[in-house]
Design a protein around this motif. Sequence first.
Motif, PDB file in Angstrom:
ATOM      1  N   ASP A   1      48.684  34.044  73.089  1.00  0.00           N
ATOM      2  CA  ASP A   1      50.046  34.803  73.648  1.00  0.00           C
ATOM      3  C   ASP A   1      49.520  36.375  74.065  1.00  0.00           C
ATOM      4  OD1 ASP A   1      51.441  32.746  72.548  1.00  0.00           O
ATOM      5  OD2 ASP A   1      51.589  33.810  70.447  1.00  0.00           O
ATOM      6  N   GLU A   2      48.552  36.990  73.421  1.00  0.00           N
ATOM      7  CA  GLU A   2      48.210  38.360  73.900  1.00  0.00           C
ATOM      8  C   GLU A   2      46.890  38.309  74.929  1.00  0.00           C
ATOM      9  OE1 GLU A   2      48.407  41.364  71.275  1.00  0.00           O
ATOM     10  OE2 GLU A   2      49.514  40.375  69.717  1.00  0.00           O
ATOM     11  N   GLN A   3      45.982  37.374  74.597  1.00  0.00           N
ATOM     12  CA  GLN A   3      44.835  37.399  75.457  1.00  0.00           C
ATOM     13  C   GLN A   3      44.607  36.416  76.596  1.00  0.00           C
ATOM     14  OE1 GLN A   3      42.432  39.931  75.640  1.00  0.00           O
ATOM     15  NE2 GLN A   3      42.949  40.959  73.930  1.00  0.00           N
ATOM     16  N   ARG A   4      45.856  35.846  76.600  1.00  0.00           N
ATOM     17  CA  ARG A   4      46.140  34.827  77.821  1.00  0.00           C
ATOM     18  C   ARG A   4      45.111  33.502  77.798  1.00  0.00           C
ATOM     19  NH1 ARG A   4      46.153  37.478  83.125  1.00  0.00           N
ATOM     20  NH2 ARG A   4      47.474  35.485  83.736  1.00  0.00           N
ATOM     21  N   ASN A   5      44.674  33.019  76.820  1.00  0.00           N
ATOM     22  CA  ASN A   5      43.821  31.845  76.764  1.00  0.00           C
ATOM     23  C   ASN A   5      44.729  30.766  77.044  1.00  0.00           C
ATOM     24  OD1 ASN A   5      40.905  32.421  75.836  1.00  0.00           O
ATOM     25  ND2 ASN A   5      42.254  33.941  74.761  1.00  0.00           N
ATOM     26  N   ASP A   6      44.054  29.776  77.766  1.00  0.00           N
ATOM     27  CA  ASP A   6      44.670  28.450  77.910  1.00  0.00           C
ATOM     28  C   ASP A   6      44.246  27.338  76.843  1.00  0.00           C
ATOM     29  OD1 ASP A   6      45.709  29.084  80.696  1.00  0.00           O
ATOM     30  OD2 ASP A   6      43.655  29.146  81.350  1.00  0.00           O
ATOM     31  N   ALA A   7      43.320  27.786  76.333  1.00  0.00           N
ATOM     32  CA  ALA A   7      42.409  26.647  75.337  1.00  0.00           C
ATOM     33  C   ALA A   7      41.739  27.496  74.442  1.00  0.00           C
ATOM     34  CB  ALA A   7      41.911  25.647  75.957  1.00  0.00           C
ATOM     35  N   LEU A   8      41.595  27.038  73.030  1.00  0.00           N
ATOM     36  CA  LEU A   8      40.662  27.637  72.236  1.00  0.00           C
ATOM     37  C   LEU A   8      39.678  26.725  72.011  1.00  0.00           C
ATOM     38  CD1 LEU A   8      43.278  29.217  69.970  1.00  0.00           C
ATOM     39  CD2 LEU A   8      41.988  30.205  71.960  1.00  0.00           C
ATOM     40  N   VAL A   9      38.410  27.163  71.597  1.00  0.00           N
ATOM     41  CA  VAL A   9      37.435  26.123  70.977  1.00  0.00           C
ATOM     42  C   VAL A   9      37.320  26.425  69.505  1.00  0.00           C
ATOM     43  CG1 VAL A   9      35.059  25.579  71.042  1.00  0.00           C
ATOM     44  CG2 VAL A   9      36.483  25.863  73.152  1.00  0.00           C
ATOM     45  N   ILE A  10      37.396  25.718  68.707  1.00  0.00           N
ATOM     46  CA  ILE A  10      37.438  25.803  67.187  1.00  0.00           C
ATOM     47  C   ILE A  10      35.933  25.105  66.616  1.00  0.00           C
ATOM     48  CG2 ILE A  10      38.476  25.463  65.187  1.00  0.00           C
ATOM     49  CD1 ILE A  10      40.004  27.179  66.934  1.00  0.00           C
TER      50      ILE A  10
ATOM     51  N   LEU B   1      40.693  29.921  81.189  1.00  0.00           N
ATOM     52  CA  LEU B   1      40.115  30.331  80.261  1.00  0.00           C
ATOM     53  C   LEU B   1      40.399  30.357  78.799  1.00  0.00           C
ATOM     54  CD1 LEU B   1      39.089  33.364  79.465  1.00  0.00           C
ATOM     55  CD2 LEU B   1      41.452  34.168  79.182  1.00  0.00           C
ATOM     56  N   LEU B   2      39.175  29.984  78.323  1.00  0.00           N
ATOM     57  CA  LEU B   2      39.062  29.395  76.896  1.00  0.00           C
ATOM     58  C   LEU B   2      38.410  30.677  75.938  1.00  0.00           C
ATOM     59  CD1 LEU B   2      38.466  26.745  78.864  1.00  0.00           C
ATOM     60  CD2 LEU B   2      38.553  25.639  76.749  1.00  0.00           C
ATOM     61  N   THR B   3      38.680  30.722  74.848  1.00  0.00           N
ATOM     62  CA  THR B   3      37.791  31.611  73.769  1.00  0.00           C
ATOM     63  C   THR B   3      37.111  30.631  72.487  1.00  0.00           C
ATOM     64  OG1 THR B   3      38.911  33.667  74.287  1.00  0.00           O
ATOM     65  CG2 THR B   3      37.817  33.504  72.300  1.00  0.00           C
ATOM     66  N   ALA B   4      35.858  30.747  72.395  1.00  0.00           N
ATOM     67  CA  ALA B   4      35.195  30.345  71.397  1.00  0.00           C
ATOM     68  C   ALA B   4      35.558  31.079  70.151  1.00  0.00           C
ATOM     69  CB  ALA B   4      33.694  30.125  71.504  1.00  0.00           C
ATOM     70  N   MET B   5      36.772  30.846  69.302  1.00  0.00           N
ATOM     71  CA  MET B   5      37.311  31.485  68.354  1.00  0.00           C
ATOM     72  C   MET B   5      36.459  31.783  66.987  1.00  0.00           C
ATOM     73  SD  MET B   5      41.030  31.010  66.584  1.00  0.00           S
ATOM     74  CE  MET B   5      40.704  30.412  65.019  1.00  0.00           C
ATOM     75  N   VAL B   6      36.307  32.739  66.631  1.00  0.00           N
ATOM     76  CA  VAL B   6      35.715  33.098  65.239  1.00  0.00           C
ATOM     77  C   VAL B   6      36.530  32.294  64.200  1.00  0.00           C
ATOM     78  CG1 VAL B   6      34.575  35.207  65.951  1.00  0.00           C
ATOM     79  CG2 VAL B   6      36.723  35.367  64.810  1.00  0.00           C
ATOM     80  N   THR B   7      35.753  32.100  63.197  1.00  0.00           N
ATOM     81  CA  THR B   7      36.572  31.520  61.923  1.00  0.00           C
ATOM     82  C   THR B   7      36.895  32.811  60.830  1.00  0.00           C
ATOM     83  OG1 THR B   7      35.540  29.354  62.305  1.00  0.00           O
ATOM     84  CG2 THR B   7      36.465  29.799  60.172  1.00  0.00           C
ATOM     85  N   PRO B   8      38.122  33.055  60.825  1.00  0.00           N
ATOM     86  CA  PRO B   8      38.211  34.237  59.651  1.00  0.00           C
ATOM     87  C   PRO B   8      37.903  33.436  58.385  1.00  0.00           C
ATOM     88  CG  PRO B   8      40.064  34.088  61.342  1.00  0.00           C
ATOM     89  CD  PRO B   8      39.318  32.583  61.532  1.00  0.00           C
ATOM     90  N   PHE B   9      37.247  34.546  57.521  1.00  0.00           N
ATOM     91  CA  PHE B   9      36.795  34.237  56.332  1.00  0.00           C
ATOM     92  C   PHE B   9      37.626  35.485  55.280  1.00  0.00           C
ATOM     93  CE2 PHE B   9      33.105  32.092  57.984  1.00  0.00           C
ATOM     94  CZ  PHE B   9      33.598  30.861  57.913  1.00  0.00           C
ATOM     95  N   ALA B  10      37.884  34.959  54.063  1.00  0.00           N
ATOM     96  CA  ALA B  10      38.392  36.122  53.127  1.00  0.00           C
ATOM     97  C   ALA B  10      37.197  36.820  52.499  1.00  0.00           C
ATOM     98  CB  ALA B  10      39.090  35.374  51.951  1.00  0.00           C
ATOM     99  N   PRO B  11      37.457  37.954  51.853  1.00  0.00           N
ATOM    100  CA  PRO B  11      36.262  38.932  51.367  1.00  0.00           C
ATOM    101  C   PRO B  11      35.433  37.977  50.592  1.00  0.00           C
ATOM    102  CG  PRO B  11      38.452  39.943  51.217  1.00  0.00           C
ATOM    103  CD  PRO B  11      38.688  38.517  51.711  1.00  0.00           C
ATOM    104  N   ASP B  12      35.652  36.902  49.736  1.00  0.00           N
ATOM    105  CA  ASP B  12      34.807  36.199  49.005  1.00  0.00           C
ATOM    106  C   ASP B  12      34.084  34.993  49.943  1.00  0.00           C
ATOM    107  OD1 ASP B  12      36.845  34.106  49.313  1.00  0.00           O
ATOM    108  OD2 ASP B  12      37.259  33.886  47.198  1.00  0.00           O
TER     109      ASP B  12
END
Length: 297
Positions: A39-48, A11-22
Motif C-alpha cells: 500500500d505504501e511502497q507500491r509493490n505489485d507482488a511480494l516474495v515470501i 515491482l516485487l520486494t523480497a520481504m524480510v520475515t519479522p521475528f519477536a525479540p525471542d
Amino acid sequence: MTHDPRPFGRLLTAMVTPFAPDGSLDLEGAARLAAYLVDEQRNDALVISGTTGESPTTTDAEKDVLLRTVIEAVGDRARVLAGVGTNNTAHTIELAQAAEKAGAHGLLVVTPYYSKPPQAGVERHFRAVADATDLPIMVYDIPHRAGTAIATETMCRLAGHERIVAVKDAKGDLVASSQVLARTGLAYYSGDDAATLPLLSIGGVGLVGTSTHFTGRLAKDMIEAWERGDTAAALALHRAALPLFTGIFRTQGVMLVKAGLNALGRPAGVVRSPLVDATDEELNQLRQDAAAAGIVL
C-alpha cells in the motif's frame, strides 16, 4: 514459448520475515509489513521466504503459516510468491506443493546451492519442480550465492516449459541475459536493485528488490518512466536511488533492512543465527546512504 510479458507485475520486494525479540515468528508483524510494502511502497507482488526472508532458518511449518498470513493480509491487492528453493529436489517439490495449497500465486526457485550440480542436474531440478504444481515459476539465477550459474542454453531450454515464465537475474552478466531475452519469452526481473535500469535497457521488465522495503516508490517510478519512454527521468531516478540501492548490501541485506525497519518503528525484529543484528555503526551508515537517496530512516 510466449508468456505474459510481466507475469508478476513490475515491482516485487523480497520481504524480510519479522521475528519477536525471542526469535519466534511475528505473524501480526508480517501482516502489517506486507500491507505497508503493497500500500505504501507500491509493490505489485511480494516474495515470501526468500533469502531475505531468512528461509534457511525457518521451518516448513513456519513458511506455510507465514505465506498464508501474507496472502490474507494483501488480499487481491498484490500477488504473493513463495520461495521454495533448496538444494534437495524432493524437498523443493514438497515446499512447492505446500505453497500451492496455501494459495501462492507463484514460486521463486533458486538454483540448487552448495551441491554445484552440472547443467543437466540444474535443468532436471527446475523441470521436476515445474511439473509438480500448476503455479508459474520464477527461476532465480544467483551464481555468487548458489555456486552454479544457469548456462544460457540451459535457460533457453527451461523457457520451453509452460510454467517457467520468469527469471530473477542476479548473475551480473548482461550479455548472457540479453542472449536469453533475444531467444525466449522469459520475463527478466533484476535481482540486484542497482542493475534494474541496465536490465530494463536490454528487455527486462522489473525488479525483485531488497532496498525496496524503503525505495519501492522510487523504483516503481523509475520502471514506469522507462516504460513510457522517458529515459532521462528513469536515469535521474536510478541515480537518486543508487546510494540505497547499493548501500543496503554493505553487509547481508536482511540485517540492514531489519535495522532500518526497526528504526522506523515497523515490524522486523531480530535476525536468526548465524546472522547477527546490525551494529549501531552499520545502522548509522545505512541512514547516511538513505539520506543520500532522499529517504529518512
